[in-house]
Design a protein around this motif. Structure first.
Motif, PDB file in Angstrom:
ATOM      1  N   ASN A 283      51.743 -56.402 -27.601  1.00 55.28           N
ATOM      2  CA  ASN A 283      50.986 -55.239 -27.105  1.00 55.28           C
ATOM      3  C   ASN A 283      49.991 -55.604 -26.008  1.00 55.28           C
ATOM      4  N   GLY A 284      49.761 -56.881 -25.775  1.00 61.98           N
ATOM      5  CA  GLY A 284      48.903 -57.276 -24.667  1.00 61.98           C
ATOM      6  C   GLY A 284      47.472 -57.602 -25.063  1.00 61.98           C
ATOM      7  N   ASP A 285      47.195 -57.720 -26.361  1.00 60.32           N
ATOM      8  CA  ASP A 285      45.847 -58.156 -26.769  1.00 60.32           C
ATOM      9  C   ASP A 285      45.601 -59.541 -26.184  1.00 60.32           C
ATOM     10  N   LEU A 286      44.511 -59.666 -25.445  1.00 67.44           N
ATOM     11  CA  LEU A 286      44.266 -60.948 -24.780  1.00 67.44           C
ATOM     12  C   LEU A 286      43.757 -61.980 -25.788  1.00 67.44           C
ATOM     13  N   GLN A 287      44.230 -63.181 -25.619  1.00 67.44           N
ATOM     14  CA  GLN A 287      43.781 -64.263 -26.495  1.00 67.44           C
ATOM     15  C   GLN A 287      42.351 -64.655 -26.122  1.00 67.44           C
ATOM     16  N   ASP A 288      41.561 -65.007 -27.134  1.00 66.64           N
ATOM     17  CA  ASP A 288      40.207 -65.477 -26.858  1.00 66.64           C
ATOM     18  C   ASP A 288      40.296 -66.913 -26.338  1.00 66.64           C
ATOM     19  N   VAL A 289      40.035 -67.068 -25.044  1.00 66.37           N
ATOM     20  CA  VAL A 289      40.075 -68.428 -24.489  1.00 66.37           C
ATOM     21  C   VAL A 289      38.674 -68.896 -24.120  1.00 66.37           C
ATOM     22  N   GLY A 290      37.671 -68.224 -24.661  1.00 64.95           N
ATOM     23  CA  GLY A 290      36.291 -68.620 -24.401  1.00 64.95           C
ATOM     24  C   GLY A 290      35.660 -67.760 -23.322  1.00 64.95           C
ATOM     25  N   GLU A 291      34.408 -68.094 -22.981  1.00 63.86           N
ATOM     26  CA  GLU A 291      33.691 -67.344 -21.931  1.00 63.86           C
ATOM     27  C   GLU A 291      34.194 -67.792 -20.571  1.00 63.86           C
ATOM     28  N   VAL A 319      33.986 -63.164 -16.214  1.00 71.69           N
ATOM     29  CA  VAL A 319      35.155 -62.295 -16.379  1.00 71.69           C
ATOM     30  C   VAL A 319      35.080 -61.708 -17.789  1.00 71.69           C
ATOM     31  N   ASN A 320      34.783 -60.415 -17.852  1.00 72.77           N
ATOM     32  CA  ASN A 320      34.530 -59.797 -19.165  1.00 72.77           C
ATOM     33  C   ASN A 320      35.824 -59.309 -19.803  1.00 72.77           C
ATOM     34  N   TYR A 321      36.763 -60.236 -19.917  1.00 72.76           N
ATOM     35  CA  TYR A 321      38.105 -59.830 -20.349  1.00 72.76           C
ATOM     36  C   TYR A 321      38.146 -59.392 -21.798  1.00 72.76           C
ATOM     37  N   GLN A 322      37.046 -59.655 -22.549  1.00 75.35           N
ATOM     38  CA  GLN A 322      37.079 -59.247 -23.950  1.00 75.35           C
ATOM     39  C   GLN A 322      36.433 -57.877 -24.176  1.00 75.35           C
ATOM     40  N   ASP A 323      35.977 -57.247 -23.096  1.00 74.89           N
ATOM     41  CA  ASP A 323      35.474 -55.875 -23.241  1.00 74.89           C
ATOM     42  C   ASP A 323      36.634 -54.971 -23.628  1.00 74.89           C
ATOM     43  N   GLN A 324      36.287 -53.916 -24.371  1.00 78.06           N
ATOM     44  CA  GLN A 324      37.342 -53.001 -24.821  1.00 78.06           C
ATOM     45  C   GLN A 324      38.070 -52.391 -23.618  1.00 78.06           C
ATOM     46  N   ASN A 325      39.371 -52.365 -23.686  1.00 79.72           N
ATOM     47  CA  ASN A 325      40.228 -51.759 -22.652  1.00 79.72           C
ATOM     48  C   ASN A 325      40.100 -52.416 -21.274  1.00 79.72           C
ATOM     49  N   TRP A 326      39.495 -53.608 -21.227  1.00 79.62           N
ATOM     50  CA  TRP A 326      39.307 -54.268 -19.936  1.00 79.62           C
ATOM     51  C   TRP A 326      40.620 -54.406 -19.171  1.00 79.62           C
ATOM     52  N   PHE A 327      41.634 -54.913 -19.879  1.00 76.93           N
ATOM     53  CA  PHE A 327      42.901 -55.215 -19.210  1.00 76.93           C
ATOM     54  C   PHE A 327      43.525 -53.949 -18.636  1.00 76.93           C
ATOM     55  N   GLN A 328      43.627 -52.909 -19.446  1.00 75.32           N
ATOM     56  CA  GLN A 328      44.299 -51.713 -18.948  1.00 75.32           C
ATOM     57  C   GLN A 328      43.470 -50.983 -17.903  1.00 75.32           C
ATOM     58  N   ASN A 329      42.148 -51.047 -18.009  1.00 78.81           N
ATOM     59  CA  ASN A 329      41.312 -50.305 -17.061  1.00 78.81           C
ATOM     60  C   ASN A 329      41.351 -50.902 -15.655  1.00 78.81           C
ATOM     61  N   CYS A 330      41.386 -52.234 -15.569  1.00 80.27           N
ATOM     62  CA  CYS A 330      41.304 -52.855 -14.237  1.00 80.27           C
ATOM     63  C   CYS A 330      42.572 -53.636 -13.907  1.00 80.27           C
ATOM     64  N   ALA A 331      43.553 -53.577 -14.808  1.00 78.96           N
ATOM     65  CA  ALA A 331      44.806 -54.322 -14.617  1.00 78.96           C
ATOM     66  C   ALA A 331      44.551 -55.810 -14.391  1.00 78.96           C
ATOM     67  N   GLY A 332      43.419 -56.288 -14.864  1.00 77.24           N
ATOM     68  CA  GLY A 332      43.113 -57.709 -14.732  1.00 77.24           C
ATOM     69  C   GLY A 332      42.493 -58.081 -13.394  1.00 77.24           C
ATOM     70  N   ILE A 333      42.171 -57.083 -12.571  1.00 73.10           N
ATOM     71  CA  ILE A 333      41.583 -57.380 -11.248  1.00 73.10           C
ATOM     72  C   ILE A 333      40.071 -57.163 -11.294  1.00 73.10           C
ATOM     73  N   VAL A 334      39.346 -58.191 -10.895  1.00 75.36           N
ATOM     74  CA  VAL A 334      37.886 -58.098 -10.901  1.00 75.36           C
ATOM     75  C   VAL A 334      37.369 -58.276  -9.472  1.00 75.36           C
ATOM     76  N   ASP A 335      36.484 -57.374  -9.051  1.00 72.90           N
ATOM     77  CA  ASP A 335      35.837 -57.493  -7.739  1.00 72.90           C
ATOM     78  C   ASP A 335      34.458 -58.109  -7.928  1.00 72.90           C
ATOM     79  N   PHE A 336      34.244 -59.271  -7.352  1.00 72.45           N
ATOM     80  CA  PHE A 336      32.924 -59.915  -7.445  1.00 72.45           C
ATOM     81  C   PHE A 336      32.194 -59.743  -6.119  1.00 72.45           C
ATOM     82  N   ASN A 337      31.024 -59.108  -6.181  1.00 73.59           N
ATOM     83  CA  ASN A 337      30.212 -58.965  -4.971  1.00 73.59           C
ATOM     84  C   ASN A 337      29.219 -60.125  -4.925  1.00 73.59           C
ATOM     85  N   TYR A 338      29.172 -60.811  -3.772  1.00 73.09           N
ATOM     86  CA  TYR A 338      28.278 -61.967  -3.678  1.00 73.09           C
ATOM     87  C   TYR A 338      27.185 -61.761  -2.635  1.00 73.09           C
TER      88      TYR A 338
END
Lengths: 652, 345
Positions: A283-291, A319-338
């Protein structure tokens, strides 16, 4: 640009890949020894079970590939990500497929190169819930990439490997976009009639008794596109995973390769982890690989798997991949503003990106890093089908930290990822020899090097010899070839993406007879398809039977004359040479006085030649025995070959 | 009795212009289409290899219904109208009555697997000619039905009054795929009425000859061949026992095991959401909707789309037979079936 630009639509749903699996074993192409059981469902799918492979897990597959119930789950704008329906009207819209033609098709290049499956003839559209079409488009043929063992806990006969597809959507036509400002800006950001798309596929279930049989999860993104950019990868920053040994599907540090795109004008970098983080279940539950943190390597010395302290890096963010629905909401894409970090503002453009995990060993551990010196080279399209004498032009792009760079490539034969039987079925090796691939090497021509100038772009010409390979595989047409490329004078420990090579099917030379006859010219071709695609013979036309075939002359004429890009084109497998296709059409058109195509005489039927090059026969077994092992599919066999070769190398 | 609502015929008779005829030509398209799902289902339900002769007969009828639908659409297009095919109302509710109240409210058409009962009580009722020929069946057969031939008769009468200048749009008509003998450009009232004659003749035959062409009985009699288990022949040496025609030719065998045990009148809910069966069921409904979309486009300016529609028809067969070989529940004998409805997305 590309889907990593803005605005970007994220979507999630399921897909169906109703692939036919009789053709997963090259030995099933041998018509004179074809057994009825090769068309039956396999027995004992589970890992470790004794099993009879038969026609594998979906012998009656149609080849259809379609999206099922996919919806927009998030809208990424420069100003941030929206995920609630009340925040943007586009959220909840439906990704529809072909609603006026048959579904797209999933097509392997060859039974001896099954790791470059392509989607053909797919349409992708966006509809509101009332069915109003917001855009319609044609998905340009693309090949999956970055195939890796993503699912950690197998269940049923899940395909635990996952991959990603990236392509352009062409002929995009837009509907009435009032009420959808984000779609208007997407249209505006794209060149006419184009969009860019990438999606990850995983959790594919191959157990006939399971509710999600032939389906899996798809999560992806659609964004703007331009004509000039590559179609199948982003001209950006590339993080390539170090592997466990030689296994291309096993990253050494849990995370698989990914790409990023820097937007210096906006001081933002878009990071695509859509196909890179391991999942536990289908189902796509992400594995906990740490922070996890994205960061920049200040000295350019960091190695994958090594530990480091904070002074060596500048953090982009977590990368807050363990937030609820993170994967489906952003499809795994994170925009980092620097913007707030002046060091990053001036240094990100020429310092390596790394993905870190918080770790006790020091402060962090490097899970994956950008290539050494940021150097990267890629063939945009890497799958070709060539008739004898035909040429293809491969577009190569070279970048350093995402910018065009001048470099030289060495080009060489590389057949490591090709070959084998295709399934682990144990068959008598005399009766069912497994052809060798890549031989004769003389049937494909290309230069042994390629200079890429400062534009970062060059074209490689592949030419199939006009004599063809000479039917080296005996019972099936043509030969498959792998062509690798590497950077000359690359840094010593430079890590290549194992999937970056070119696969080519070169067809045998074939003279079109003026008066083709059934027995001499047509039956040998059609019977093989009839064997391999029982869905046809059981439900429509027995392809090996003259009387059955001539009942469907018009339909066959239509299907065989459609362009290969059409989803109805026959054969579905797109593995018929131009001349053989012309022979079939010629035969269908050339009728006798009774209005039927010429039959000829059974004695005219050519004898199926033995393969010229075959893999070594190690033992003579009973005709067909229960398979001893558990799951052995195409890749497992390839890996076994690679490992065996490594051991041989070591023993030398 | 298969009666057509008298209002429809009266409505056609009161038409004064070509545009007045548009809704009735649209009705004709809907009528011709409405028989396709029940016929197709019966055809799909025959297990390949076991009842091929019967399958071939039903298939030949289905193809001609498609031709009829195309003819009706081409006439409407020729007169400047726009056939409407891709909307939910285009597809009758099954089980339910046929368009225009044909057959009366009591006549219910089901989506069922092939059976002799289906042939005699549904298919032969639908195809009943205006004037059935007394065919020797070597047992009594009483025929009391009426016909839709009147509907086409009324249309022909009105069409013959239209000036040639009302016809045109040849480039928008669907003219490929089928034989030019049955599908030809509609350019005036003569070609339009010749085309309607094909619909009536293929469906009903003529009042004196049950064969629409050499060796090819009209639909009603083709179903009769299936029901009575023999080919229709013209009497040559008394084998028809005094009748001019009888079902006395080569046998048309029926193997009762050669039918998928499909549960009648399938619905989308035949499988739970999220199950593989539901995927198969939804695939069919989507495929069927795609077919209607492709046909709609074919009749509305993109006649080449008809090739795509044909591809979809083949795909539907695979999908239907996959459903029909999927048990509704584990251990259950009865299997799923195709759901014919139009869904936009």
């Amino acid at each position: 640009m590309s889907y990593l630009g803005w605005p970007r639509l994220h979507f999630k749903g399921r897909f169906q890949a109703d692939t036919s699996t009789v053709n997963n074993d090259v030995r099933h192409y041998k018509s004179d020894t074809f057994e009825p059981q090769f068309q039956e469902m396999m027995v004992g799918q589970g890992q470790g079970n004794s099993r009879r492979t038969n026609g594998y897990w979906n012998p009656e597959g149609t080849g259809a590939w379609r999206m099922l119930g996919c919806r927009i789950t998030g809208v990424a704008r420069q100003a941030g990500l929206l995920t609630k329906e009340q925040d943007d009207a586009a959220i909840g819209l439906l990704i529809a497929g072909s609603n006026n033609q048959v579904a797209g098709k999933l097509v392997d290049l060859d039974p001896q190169q099954q790791a470059v499956s392509q989607i053909w003839g797919l349409k992708i559209a966006l509809d509101d819930v009332q069915g109003h079409r917001l855009f319609d488009s044609e998905y340009m043929v693309s090949t999956f990439i970055d195939l890796w063992k993503r699912q950690q806990i197998p269940q049923n006969f899940d395909q635990t490997l996952a991959a990603a597809f990236q392509s352009k959507l062409g002929n995009v036509t837009w509907g009435d976009l009032s009420g959808y400002p984000v779609l208007k800006s997407l249209r505006q950001a794209s060149e006419d009639g184009l969009l860019s798309i990438r999606f990850s596929v995983f959790g594919f279930d191959r157990s006939p008794e399971a509710g999600d049989y032939t389906t899996g999860v798809v999560i992806g993104s659609i964004g703007p596109s331009t004509q000039s950019e590559p179609s199948h990868f982003v001209l950006g920053r590339q993080l390539v995973a170090k592997l466990k040994g030689q296994n291309p599907t096993a990253p050494a540090n849990q995370v698989y390769s990914f790409q990023c795109l820097d937007h210096p004008d906006q001081n933002t970098i878009s990071v695509d982890l859509g196909n890179s983080l391991p999942i536990l279940h289908a189902n796509g539950d992400l594995q906990d690989v740490g922070e996890l943190y994205m960061a920049v390597d200040k000295q350019g010395q960091l190695k994958q798997g090594h530990c480091l302290d904070s002074s060596q890096i500048e953090l982009l963010g977590q990368v807050n991949y363990q937030d609820q629905n993170w994967f489906q909401n952003c499809a795994g894409i994170v925009d980092f503003n620097y913007s707030r970090n002046t060091w990053l503002e001036s240094n990100l453009a020429d310092h390596r990106l790394v993905l870190l995990k918080k770790d006790d060993c020091a402060d962090y551990k490097v899970l994956i890093a950008e290539t050494d010196n940021g150097l990267y080279v890629r063939a945009d399209n890497y799958v070709y089908r060539l008739n004898p004498g035909e040429s293809a032009t491969v577009d190569f792009y070279a970048t350093r930290f995402g910018q065009p760079v001048e470099l030289n490539l060495a080009i060489n034969a590389n057949n490591a990822m090709l070959g084998g039987a295709g399934t682990g079925a144990t068959l008598n090796t005399e009766k069912w020899p497994v052809p060798e691939v890549g031989e004769p090497a003389s049937a494909i021509h290309y230069p042994d090097s390629l200079e890429i100038d400062t534009s970062g772009h060059a074209q490689l010409r592949l030419t199939a010899d006009s004599a063809g390979p000479g039917r080296p595989r005996g019972y099936l047409d043509g030969q498959v070839y792998g062509v690798g490329y590497s950077i000359q004078n690359a840094p010593a420990d430079y890590i290549y993406d194992p999937w970056n090579f070119i696969s080519i099917l070169v067809w045998d030379a074939w003279q079109i007879p003026e008066q083709p006859t059934w027995y001499r010219d047509i039956q040998p071709i059609l019977e093989q398809y009839g064997n391999l695609y029982p869905i046809m013979s059981r439900h429509l036309v027995e392809l090996g039977n003259y009387d059955s075939v001539v009942k469907h002359l018009n339909t066959l004429k239509l299907s065989f004359s459609l362009p290969v890009s059409d989803p109805n084109s026959m054969p579905v497998s797109r593995d018929l040479s131009t001349n053989k296709r012309a022979t079939i059409l010629n035969w269908l058109d050339n009728v006798d006085d009774s209005g039927l195509p010429l039959k000829g005489h059974p004695d005219d039927r050519p004898v199926c030649p033995a393969p010229v090059f075959t893999t070594e026969i190690k033992e003579i077994e009973a005709d067909i025995v229960m398979d001893r092992g558990g799951k052995q599919d195409y890749l497992m066999q390839i890996l076994a070959r690679i490992n065996a070769r490594d051991q041989e190398d070591e023993s030398c | 009795m298969l009666k057509i609502d008298p209002k429809i015929v009266a409505g056609i008779e009161s038409c004064t212009s070509k545009t007045d005829l548009y809704p009735y030509l649209q009705n004709a398209i809907e009528l011709e289409h409405s028989t396709i799902p029940p016929y197709l289902t019966a055809y799909y339900s025959l297990i390949p290899g076991l009842n091929d002769e019967i399958a071939g007969l039903i298939r030949s009828v289905v193809i001609e219904e498609m031709i009829h639908m195309t003819i009706a659409a081409n006439i409407l297009v020729s007169l400047g109208g726009s056939p409407s095919v891709n909307n939910p109302d285009f597809v009758p509710d099954y089980p339910g009555s046929l368009p225009m109240g044909i057959g009366g409210r009591d006549f219910t058409v089901h989506i069922s697997a092939f059976s002799m009962d289906l042939v005699i009580n549904t298919f032969m009722v639908i195809e009943e000619p205006e004037d059935p020929i007394d065919i020797g069946v070597l047992r009594s057969q009483e025929v009391t039905y009426h016909t839709i031939g009147e509907f086409y008769g009324a249309l022909k009468k009105k069409i013959s009054q239209l000036p040639t200048s009302d016809f045109g749009h040849q480039e928008r008509q669907v003219l490929s795929v089928f034989s030019p003998e049955v599908i030809f450009p509609i350019t005036d009232s003569t070609t339009a009425n010749n085309a309607i004659d094909i619909i009536v003749k293929q469906g009903e035959g003529t009042s004196t000859d049950p064969f629409e062409s050499a060796g090819e009985p009209a639909h009603f009699y083709r179903f009769g061949e299936i029901y009575y288990g023999s080919q229709l022949i013209e009497d040559k040496n008394g084998q028809c026992k005094g009748k001019k025609y009888c079902y006395g030719g080569n046998p048309i065998p029926f193997v009762s095991e050669g039918v998928f045990p499909m549960k009648p009148d399938p619905t989308s809910e035949q499988f739970a959401e999220g199950s593989y069966g539901r995927v198969l069921s939804d695939n069919f409904t989507e495929g069927y909707s795609s077919l209607l979309n492709a046909l709609h486009e074919s009749f509305n300016g993109s006649p080449d789309q008809i090739d795509t529609a044909i591809g979809l028809m083949y795909q539907l067969r695979f999908m239907a037979q996959k459903l029909m070989s999927t048990p509704l529940k584990e251990g259950e004998i009865s299997t799923a079936g195709p759901v014919y409805k139009y869904q936009k997305t």
